[in-house]
Design a protein around this motif. Structure first.
Motif, PDB file in Angstrom:
ATOM      1  N   ALA A 121       0.803  -1.221   0.000  1.00 54.22           N
ATOM      2  CA  ALA A 121       0.000   0.000   0.000  1.00 54.22           C
ATOM      3  C   ALA A 121       0.837   1.274   0.000  1.00 54.22           C
ATOM      4  O   ALA A 121       0.468   2.259  -0.630  1.00 54.22           O
ATOM      5  CB  ALA A 121      -0.953   0.002   1.199  1.00 54.22           C
ATOM      6  N   ASN A 122       1.982   1.268   0.682  1.00 56.30           N
ATOM      7  CA  ASN A 122       2.784   2.484   0.751  1.00 56.30           C
ATOM      8  C   ASN A 122       3.898   2.534  -0.306  1.00 56.30           C
ATOM      9  O   ASN A 122       4.659   3.496  -0.359  1.00 56.30           O
ATOM     10  CB  ASN A 122       3.363   2.675   2.155  1.00 56.30           C
ATOM     11  N   GLY A 123       3.997   1.503  -1.132  1.00 59.72           N
ATOM     12  CA  GLY A 123       4.978   1.503  -2.215  1.00 59.72           C
ATOM     13  C   GLY A 123       6.416   1.458  -1.756  1.00 59.72           C
ATOM     14  O   GLY A 123       7.320   1.896  -2.482  1.00 59.72           O
ATOM     15  N   ASP A 124       6.687   0.871  -0.585  1.00 59.41           N
ATOM     16  CA  ASP A 124       8.059   0.815  -0.077  1.00 59.41           C
ATOM     17  C   ASP A 124       8.848  -0.384  -0.598  1.00 59.41           C
ATOM     18  O   ASP A 124       9.968  -0.636  -0.172  1.00 59.41           O
ATOM     19  CB  ASP A 124       8.074   0.833   1.449  1.00 59.41           C
ATOM     20  N   LEU A 125       8.265  -1.121  -1.534  1.00 57.37           N
ATOM     21  CA  LEU A 125       8.889  -2.300  -2.153  1.00 57.37           C
ATOM     22  C   LEU A 125       9.084  -3.456  -1.179  1.00 57.37           C
ATOM     23  O   LEU A 125       9.899  -4.340  -1.401  1.00 57.37           O
ATOM     24  CB  LEU A 125      10.215  -1.941  -2.841  1.00 57.37           C
ATOM     25  N   VAL A 126       8.298  -3.441  -0.099  1.00 58.63           N
ATOM     26  CA  VAL A 126       8.263  -4.554   0.849  1.00 58.63           C
ATOM     27  C   VAL A 126       6.811  -5.018   0.906  1.00 58.63           C
ATOM     28  O   VAL A 126       5.926  -4.227   1.269  1.00 58.63           O
ATOM     29  CB  VAL A 126       8.737  -4.117   2.255  1.00 58.63           C
ATOM     30  N   PRO A 127       6.537  -6.261   0.524  1.00 55.81           N
ATOM     31  CA  PRO A 127       5.148  -6.735   0.559  1.00 55.81           C
ATOM     32  C   PRO A 127       4.532  -6.559   1.950  1.00 55.81           C
ATOM     33  O   PRO A 127       5.179  -6.817   2.966  1.00 55.81           O
ATOM     34  CB  PRO A 127       5.262  -8.216   0.184  1.00 55.81           C
ATOM     35  N   ASP A 128       3.282  -6.093   1.969  1.00 55.81           N
ATOM     36  CA  ASP A 128       2.567  -5.903   3.235  1.00 55.81           C
ATOM     37  C   ASP A 128       2.027  -7.218   3.784  1.00 55.81           C
ATOM     38  O   ASP A 128       1.488  -7.245   4.894  1.00 55.81           O
ATOM     39  CB  ASP A 128       1.400  -4.929   3.044  1.00 55.81           C
ATOM     40  N   GLY A 129       2.129  -8.272   3.018  1.00 60.42           N
ATOM     41  CA  GLY A 129       1.645  -9.572   3.437  1.00 60.42           C
ATOM     42  C   GLY A 129       1.933 -10.571   2.332  1.00 60.42           C
ATOM     43  O   GLY A 129       2.509 -10.225   1.297  1.00 60.42           O
ATOM     44  N   PRO A 130       1.534 -11.816   2.551  1.00 59.33           N
ATOM     45  CA  PRO A 130       1.781 -12.838   1.531  1.00 59.33           C
ATOM     46  C   PRO A 130       0.907 -12.638   0.291  1.00 59.33           C
ATOM     47  O   PRO A 130      -0.084 -11.911   0.323  1.00 59.33           O
ATOM     48  CB  PRO A 130       1.409 -14.146   2.246  1.00 59.33           C
ATOM     49  N   ALA A 131       1.290 -13.293  -0.778  1.00 63.41           N
ATOM     50  CA  ALA A 131       0.497 -13.258  -2.015  1.00 63.41           C
ATOM     51  C   ALA A 131      -0.873 -13.859  -1.754  1.00 63.41           C
ATOM     52  O   ALA A 131      -0.997 -14.898  -1.108  1.00 63.41           O
ATOM     53  CB  ALA A 131       1.217 -14.032  -3.106  1.00 63.41           C
ATOM     54  N   GLU A 132      -1.903 -13.164  -2.240  1.00 61.98           N
ATOM     55  CA  GLU A 132      -3.274 -13.630  -2.107  1.00 61.98           C
ATOM     56  C   GLU A 132      -3.741 -14.150  -3.463  1.00 61.98           C
ATOM     57  O   GLU A 132      -3.524 -13.502  -4.480  1.00 61.98           O
ATOM     58  CB  GLU A 132      -4.183 -12.473  -1.680  1.00 61.98           C
ATOM     59  N   VAL A 133      -4.385 -15.299  -3.483  1.00 62.97           N
ATOM     60  CA  VAL A 133      -4.944 -15.832  -4.720  1.00 62.97           C
ATOM     61  C   VAL A 133      -6.267 -15.112  -4.985  1.00 62.97           C
ATOM     62  O   VAL A 133      -7.211 -15.224  -4.207  1.00 62.97           O
ATOM     63  CB  VAL A 133      -5.166 -17.355  -4.647  1.00 62.97           C
ATOM     64  N   VAL A 134      -6.309 -14.346  -6.081  1.00 63.36           N
ATOM     65  CA  VAL A 134      -7.522 -13.623  -6.458  1.00 63.36           C
ATOM     66  C   VAL A 134      -8.416 -14.527  -7.295  1.00 63.36           C
ATOM     67  O   VAL A 134      -9.616 -14.606  -7.075  1.00 63.36           O
ATOM     68  CB  VAL A 134      -7.174 -12.338  -7.244  1.00 63.36           C
ATOM     69  N   LEU A 135      -7.824 -15.201  -8.263  1.00 63.52           N
ATOM     70  CA  LEU A 135      -8.543 -16.141  -9.118  1.00 63.52           C
ATOM     71  C   LEU A 135      -7.658 -17.354  -9.363  1.00 63.52           C
ATOM     72  O   LEU A 135      -6.434 -17.244  -9.438  1.00 63.52           O
ATOM     73  CB  LEU A 135      -8.891 -15.499 -10.464  1.00 63.52           C
ATOM     74  N   ASP A 136      -8.285 -18.495  -9.521  1.00 66.26           N
ATOM     75  CA  ASP A 136      -7.569 -19.737  -9.787  1.00 66.26           C
ATOM     76  C   ASP A 136      -8.217 -20.425 -10.985  1.00 66.26           C
ATOM     77  O   ASP A 136      -9.369 -20.153 -11.311  1.00 66.26           O
ATOM     78  CB  ASP A 136      -7.653 -20.649  -8.558  1.00 66.26           C
ATOM     79  N   GLY A 137      -7.472 -21.293 -11.645  1.00 66.95           N
ATOM     80  CA  GLY A 137      -8.042 -22.077 -12.727  1.00 66.95           C
ATOM     81  C   GLY A 137      -7.601 -21.662 -14.117  1.00 66.95           C
ATOM     82  O   GLY A 137      -8.148 -22.148 -15.107  1.00 66.95           O
TER      83      GLY A 137
END
Length: 198
Positions: free
Chosen positions: A92-108
């Motif tokens: 969210a703040n663009g500091d190049l550090v992920p704010d959390g793990p990757a979230e699966v938005v869509l699969d398949g």
């Protein structure tokens, strides 16, 4: 011209964020899918701090991706195609550090042919993420607010017999969906000219 990507990597996609940083998807195992926990692909970011045309910093934003095929920066993070999944990694703040793990938005998403994967990510004037499915011939929109997916265009004549054929590129007219009459979607794809069979 400055060479910036890593040796041994295949550069799959590029994007530039609102701060002028260049994002690069580096693929180390393409065209093979390695499997859960085995990914070696990366998203790296190059920064020119003093605007002299030379990158002073290379930051690895995210590693461990498997079969990265496209991405786009925006809406509070990075949207990544790594078939069969479309992932969102918040920053969210663009500091190049992920704010959390990757979230699966869509699969398949398909990857039986690893060239079939989702790619050519473009933010549309509607605020949705537009992308292509190379051998499926589909241009798809994804709503970043809730992850809903809609096929915007299905190009039946796309031919992808192998190699680098198929639906390969996407550009949206700046007037698209703005009531200007310029509702144009440009796609680069290969097809079979059936008139030559006569």
């Amino acid at each position: 011209v400055q060479v910036a990507a890593a040796v041994g990597a295949k550069v799959i996609a590029l994007d530039i964020d609102e701060r002028g940083r260049v994002w690069v998807a580096e693929a180390y195992s393409y065209p093979s899918k390695r499997g859960a926990g085995q990914g070696r692909d990366k998203l790296v970011v190059f920064t020119d701090h003093d605007a002299d045309g030379t990158f002073e910093a290379r930051t690895e934003f995210l590693g461990g991706l498997d079969l990265v095929s496209g991405f786009a920066v925006g809406h509070g993070g990075v949207w990544i195609g790594a078939a069969p999944e479309l992932l969102f990694v918040p920053d969210a703040n663009g500091d190049l550090v992920p704010d959390g793990p990757a979230e699966v938005v869509l699969d398949g998403w398909g990857y039986e042919d690893t060239h079939e994967t989702l790619n050519a990510f473009v933010w549309g004037p509607d605020g949705w993420l537009w992308l292509t499915e190379r051998t499926g011939g589909k241009i798809t929109r994804v709503n970043p607010a809730d992850g809903t997916k809609q096929v915007a265009i299905d190009i039946e004549e796309v031919s992808a017999p192998g190699g680098q054929d198929g639906l390969l590129g996407l550009a949206l007219d700046p007037g698209l969906l703005k009531g200007t009459g310029n509702d144009f979607v440009y796609a680069a794809y290969s097809y079979v000219d059936k008139s030559r069979d006569k």
